[in-house]
Design a protein around this motif. Sequence first.
Motif, PDB file in Angstrom:
ATOM      1  N   THR A  16       2.587  -3.709  10.231  1.00 23.71           N
ATOM      2  CA  THR A  16       3.587  -3.161   9.315  1.00 23.71           C
ATOM      3  C   THR A  16       4.151  -4.224   8.372  1.00 23.71           C
ATOM      4  N   TYR A  19       1.423  -8.096   3.177  1.00 28.13           N
ATOM      5  CA  TYR A  19       0.037  -8.541   2.999  1.00 28.13           C
ATOM      6  C   TYR A  19       0.103  -9.767   2.099  1.00 28.13           C
ATOM      7  N   ARG A  74       3.838  -5.822  -0.410  1.00 29.68           N
ATOM      8  CA  ARG A  74       4.283  -4.887   0.628  1.00 29.68           C
ATOM      9  C   ARG A  74       3.124  -4.326   1.444  1.00 29.68           C
ATOM     10  N   SER A  75       1.936  -4.286   0.850  1.00 27.83           N
ATOM     11  CA  SER A  75       0.780  -3.699   1.533  1.00 27.83           C
ATOM     12  C   SER A  75      -0.509  -4.170   0.878  1.00 27.83           C
TER      13      SER A  75
END
Length: 118
Positions: A16, A19, A74-75
């Motif tokens: 979670t 990245y 964030r991802s």
Amino acid sequence: MNDGPVVLPEPDAGETGPYTHLGFATARPGSEDKVEELILALVAPLRAEEGAIEFHVHRDRADRRQFVIYEMFRSKTALEKHIAQPYTQEFIRAIRPHVEGPLRQQFLRMCSALPGTE
């Protein structure tokens, strides 16, 4: 950011956290200032991207030809969107003649908690 398409490793199952990507470049002799200029031009637009958390540019103190880019998203999807941005693609094209060898990459999984999320 190498000479071929960027393939991002998949996040671990249940991951979670952010990245993170490290980029490494070695400026050709005489191109050190141009490489720094090109990388620094990424700061404002990248930091304005919705999925960006951090972006920092570093230059080695001992070998001024060595650059490290630290960027946190964030991802994985947010980083993929960043790579697809026209300004990112233009940066990759523009920096190529000013660096030696491929632009090296490393993708990191954050093990500690992101500040403010503990």
